[in-house]
Enzyme design. Sequence first.
Site, mmCIF file in Angstrom:
data_model
loop_
_atom_site.group_PDB
_atom_site.id
_atom_site.type_symbol
_atom_site.label_atom_id
_atom_site.label_comp_id
_atom_site.label_asym_id
_atom_site.label_seq_id
_atom_site.Cartn_x
_atom_site.Cartn_y
_atom_site.Cartn_z
ATOM 1 N N ALA A 65 71.633 49.583 28.820
ATOM 2 C CA ALA A 65 71.424 48.445 29.628
ATOM 3 C C ALA A 65 71.165 48.823 31.702
ATOM 4 C CB ALA A 65 72.415 47.535 29.941
ATOM 5 N N GLY A 108 73.456 49.911 25.842
ATOM 6 C CA GLY A 108 72.815 48.898 25.437
ATOM 7 C C GLY A 108 71.396 49.205 24.386
ATOM 8 N N GLU A 111 73.193 49.476 21.052
ATOM 9 C CA GLU A 111 74.273 48.354 20.687
ATOM 10 C C GLU A 111 72.702 47.867 20.158
ATOM 11 O OE1 GLU A 111 75.683 47.947 24.237
ATOM 12 O OE2 GLU A 111 77.646 47.364 23.645
ATOM 13 N N GLU A 131 79.412 54.554 29.022
ATOM 14 C CA GLU A 131 79.416 53.276 29.592
ATOM 15 C C GLU A 131 81.050 53.941 31.017
ATOM 16 O OE1 GLU A 131 78.552 52.877 26.670
ATOM 17 O OE2 GLU A 131 77.483 50.582 26.737
HETATM 18 N N1 CAA Z 1 69.519 52.656 33.591
HETATM 19 C C1 CAA Z 1 68.117 52.117 34.858
HETATM 20 N N2 CAA Z 1 67.716 53.254 34.962
HETATM 21 C C2 CAA Z 1 67.956 54.614 34.296
HETATM 22 C C3 CAA Z 1 68.554 53.841 32.601
HETATM 23 C C4 CAA Z 1 69.045 53.305 32.929
HETATM 24 N N3 CAA Z 1 70.470 52.782 31.850
HETATM 25 N N4 CAA Z 1 68.559 55.349 32.323
HETATM 26 C C5 CAA Z 1 67.593 55.855 32.447
HETATM 27 N N5 CAA Z 1 67.488 55.350 33.788
HETATM 28 C C6 CAA Z 1 66.018 56.213 34.463
HETATM 29 C C7 CAA Z 1 66.475 57.050 35.401
HETATM 30 O O1 CAA Z 1 66.934 56.426 36.573
HETATM 31 C C8 CAA Z 1 65.427 57.793 36.211
HETATM 32 O O2 CAA Z 1 64.794 57.330 37.325
HETATM 33 P P1 CAA Z 1 64.166 57.848 38.503
HETATM 34 O O3 CAA Z 1 63.160 58.667 37.484
HETATM 35 O O4 CAA Z 1 63.407 56.824 39.039
HETATM 36 O O5 CAA Z 1 65.133 58.643 39.281
HETATM 37 C C9 CAA Z 1 64.393 57.897 34.597
HETATM 38 O O6 CAA Z 1 64.613 56.382 34.157
HETATM 39 C C10 CAA Z 1 64.825 59.344 33.699
HETATM 40 O O7 CAA Z 1 65.522 60.081 33.494
HETATM 41 P P2 CAA Z 1 66.118 60.446 33.877
HETATM 42 O O8 CAA Z 1 65.401 61.527 35.309
HETATM 43 O O9 CAA Z 1 68.036 60.261 33.985
HETATM 44 O O10 CAA Z 1 66.327 61.705 32.927
HETATM 45 P P3 CAA Z 1 67.089 63.223 31.803
HETATM 46 O O11 CAA Z 1 66.410 62.839 30.956
HETATM 47 O O12 CAA Z 1 67.068 63.567 33.036
HETATM 48 O O13 CAA Z 1 68.112 62.427 31.385
HETATM 49 C C11 CAA Z 1 69.267 60.398 30.380
HETATM 50 C C12 CAA Z 1 68.426 61.262 30.718
HETATM 51 C C13 CAA Z 1 70.346 61.588 30.012
HETATM 52 C C14 CAA Z 1 69.532 59.599 29.265
HETATM 53 C C15 CAA Z 1 69.906 59.866 32.059
HETATM 54 O O14 CAA Z 1 68.799 58.961 32.365
HETATM 55 C C16 CAA Z 1 71.452 58.952 31.537
HETATM 56 O O15 CAA Z 1 72.275 59.335 31.274
HETATM 57 N N6 CAA Z 1 71.157 57.225 32.029
HETATM 58 C C17 CAA Z 1 71.986 56.588 31.745
HETATM 59 C C18 CAA Z 1 72.978 55.875 30.419
HETATM 60 C C19 CAA Z 1 73.532 55.348 31.173
HETATM 61 O O16 CAA Z 1 74.652 55.355 31.375
HETATM 62 N N7 CAA Z 1 73.462 54.255 29.829
HETATM 63 C C20 CAA Z 1 74.896 53.413 29.471
HETATM 64 C C21 CAA Z 1 74.113 51.990 30.651
HETATM 65 S S1 CAA Z 1 75.228 50.159 31.053
HETATM 66 C C22 CAA Z 1 75.060 49.677 29.331
HETATM 67 O O17 CAA Z 1 74.099 50.006 28.862
HETATM 68 C C23 CAA Z 1 76.331 48.495 29.450
HETATM 69 C C24 CAA Z 1 76.077 47.879 27.976
HETATM 70 O O18 CAA Z 1 77.063 47.686 27.132
HETATM 71 C C25 CAA Z 1 73.934 47.062 28.061
#
Ligand code: CAA
Length: 257
Positions: A65, A108, A111, A131
């Site tokens: 998400a 998400g 999911e 999460e």
């Molecule tokens: N939400 C918003 N932006 C996100 C995102 C997310 N879930 N995942 C990645 N992005 C964005 C990053 O912020 C980044 O944006 P910028 O270039 O503007 O900084 C871009 O995507 C590329 O990401 P990274 O630079 O972080 O890429 P990476 O290769 O270094 O890492 C990753 C990849 C490990 C997937 C890392 O991006 C990450 O950890 N993302 C978050 C994953 C996460 O926590 N997901 C759970 C969200 S909560 C949820 O989903 C609740 C639910 O149950 C519905």
Amino acid sequence: MNKEFIKVLQEGKVGIIQFNRPKALHALNRQMVDEIVGQLKSFDQDDRIRVILLMGDERAFAAGADIDEMMDDTPLTLEFLDPFAIWDEISNVKKPTIAAVNGFALGGGFELALHCDLIIGAENAQFGFPEVKLGVMPGAGGTQFLTKAMGRRKALEWIWLGEPMSAQEALHYGVINRIVAPELVEEEAMRLANQLAEQAPISLRLIKEAVYAAEDQPVREGKKLERKNFYLSFASHDQKEGMQAFKEKRLPSFKGV
Ligand code: CAA
């Protein structure tokens, strides 16, 4: 047919939803989820489509998400908007859904893949629920789907630790169906989709309903539903065609009626 955050394609009898927010690794903001669900419903109603494929790109299926969108939410904004309620509509889709996962399927994004009937994973795909590291928890079905797939102990371990699961681990625990090389994910998903698209749609639909009932209902109730669905299949032209083709030693041609 394309929307802001998804591309919509059709190849033969397969409807394809390709996520289109690459700079954010297809992080699922609410509009994007609306678009995905709307298109799933539209394909589900479209007689030309028999199977639905969801995919991201080579870097990610979807990284969760959209954290930017939700970080300032409060319990009340969430309660009134109820952003995860719409996900239930994915479970109402009657046609087969396949997730083709390359790269990250997190939060998400995982999911969303778990809402699909079948999951094809690339060798380098990563599945997980990070999460816990954000101080929250899965909210769109993750605790339920993963527990059904791998059992309580393993699900707790994965969701508590929030570590990514490799495609090999996901396959081992029955969370995904197949693993292929990253460059072959789309091809394999299309091959599977095309194979399903040649089956009798009414059979696929009634089987899907009965198999999901096995997860939610006692066996006695599930068997009752299975029987009724079996009987119902005899109302179709495809049942006549399937059995006639067998007798005539030819391949059936199913029309979906
Ligand atoms: N939400 C918003 N932006 C996100 C995102 C997310 N879930 N995942 C990645 N992005 C964005 C990053 O912020 C980044 O944006 P910028 O270039 O503007 O900084 C871009 O995507 C590329 O990401 P990274 O630079 O972080 O890429 P990476 O290769 O270094 O890492 C990753 C990849 C490990 C997937 C890392 O991006 C990450 O950890 N993302 C978050 C994953 C996460 O926590 N997901 C759970 C969200 S909560 C949820 O989903 C609740 C639910 O149950 C519905």
